[in-house]
Design a protein around this motif. Structure first.
Motif, PDB file in Angstrom:
ATOM      1  N   HIS A   1      32.731  35.218  36.253  1.00 21.53           N
ATOM      2  CA  HIS A   1      33.456  36.322  36.902  1.00 21.53           C
ATOM      3  C   HIS A   1      34.573  35.762  37.770  1.00 21.53           C
TER       4      HIS A   1
ATOM      5  N   HIS B   1      38.830  35.550  38.316  1.00 19.91           N
ATOM      6  CA  HIS B   1      40.066  36.289  38.034  1.00 19.91           C
ATOM      7  C   HIS B   1      41.267  35.403  38.327  1.00 19.91           C
TER       8      HIS B   1
ATOM      9  N   ASN C   1      40.768  43.016  34.364  1.00 15.72           N
ATOM     10  CA  ASN C   1      40.308  44.342  34.770  1.00 15.72           C
ATOM     11  C   ASN C   1      40.993  45.421  33.950  1.00 15.72           C
TER      12      ASN C   1
ATOM     13  N   GLN D   1      36.662  43.041  32.133  1.00 10.77           N
ATOM     14  CA  GLN D   1      35.948  43.728  33.215  1.00 10.77           C
ATOM     15  C   GLN D   1      36.316  45.200  33.118  1.00 10.77           C
TER      16      GLN D   1
ATOM     17  N   ASN E   1      33.867  36.684  41.434  1.00 10.58           N
ATOM     18  CA  ASN E   1      34.706  37.846  41.691  1.00 10.58           C
ATOM     19  C   ASN E   1      35.691  37.548  42.815  1.00 10.58           C
TER      20      ASN E   1
HETATM   21 ZN   LIG Z   1      35.905  41.324  39.186  1.00  7.84          ZN
END
Ligand SMILES: [Zn+2]
Length: 273
Positions: A45, A47, A73, A103, A241
């Protein structure tokens, strides 16, 4: 690298000490040990946010030993809202030595993208942080102004119902930011996540073959939850995240491997497409 570590008190000259290029972080050492013991240490996870480039991420991977899954996303209010933008992101990054993840955001995504394009990704995940309560209020749980808690237990029951619904209705491989509570409820985490509520989430994850993320940034789920999920036979994944360049080293997840006795087979493993 030369570090000035202080001054000689008699001569007042700087004292220099030669240090190795990277000071050994104990978590990085533990990651190397776990990998030698057969664990795959992957931040599923991550980004490319805050200006973090793929090259910087790969450099970091060399330093820490952590492999990565890069997530894009997609959903209402996000940069990816249709099949064209979804595939463009996949194609741009697919040849890098990382997993490419979707995501999925909000609950509307299921009807926004074709099944075929979604299945192009190595894995798909979502969380239950965006949902509409029974009074019709759409909430994003990480934004305090958008959270409505009239009654804590009623809120929890709705949240658990939403999590189970997501797991039953949405074609995902992984449930992330697991057990996240809005800020106003975080001090009550252990009381609100009762055995009954934990079991509903754990059982739905197992029934639908969905891995539960151990999130390093929020330090969730709790050790109690993870032990209970392991005992029931759940699969796990690790993730950060990140919202900026700081990806960290999965510290909480690594700690939970040791605290909860998680084994290599307890973890989700996608196939790189
Ligand atoms: Zn995320």
């Amino acid at each position: 690298m030369i570090l000035i570590i202080g001054c000689n008190q008699k001569t007042n000259k700087p004292v220099k000490e030669k240090k190795q290029e990277t000071r050994q972080n104990p978590v990085i050492k533990r990651i190397a040990e776990l990998k030698a013991a057969g664990y795959e240490i992957v931040d599923y996870h991550a980004h490319l946010k805050g200006g973090l480039s793929m090259e910087e991420l790969l450099d970091l991977s060399k330093k820490t030993g952590i492999d990565y899954g890069i997530a894009f996303n997609a959903g209402v209010g996000f940069p990816i809202t249709d099949d064209v933008t979804l595939l463009a992101n996949y194609n741009r990054y697919k040849d890098y030595p990382v997993y490419i993840a979707m995501q999925a955001e909000g609950r509307e995504w299921v009807d926004m993208f074709s099944k075929e394009n979604v299945s192009t990704f190595d894995y798909v995940f979502t969380d239950a942080m965006t949902w509409t309560d029974k009074k019709g209020r759409r909430m994003r749980l990480w934004i305090p102004e958008e959270v409505f808690v009239d009654d804590k237990d009623d809120f929890m029951d709705q949240l658990v119902g939403k999590i189970v619904g997501v797991m039953e209705d949405e074609p995902i491989d992984m449930y992330v930011n697991s057990t996240f509570l809005p800020e106003v409820l975080q001090p009550d985490y252990d009381n609100l996540w009762t055995n009954e509520r934990m079991d509903k989430v754990i059982n739905a994850a197992i029934a639908n073959n969905i891995a539960i993320e151990i999130n390093a940034r929020y330090k969730i789920p709790s050790e109690t939850f993870i032990k209970r999920a392991k005992a029931a036979g759940s699969k796990f994944s690790m993730g950060t995240n990140n919202t900026d360049k700081n990806l960290g080293t999965l510290d909480y997840a690594i700690e939970m491997i040791d605290e909860c006795g998680l084994e290599p087979n307890d973890f989700f493993k996608p196939v790189k497409k």
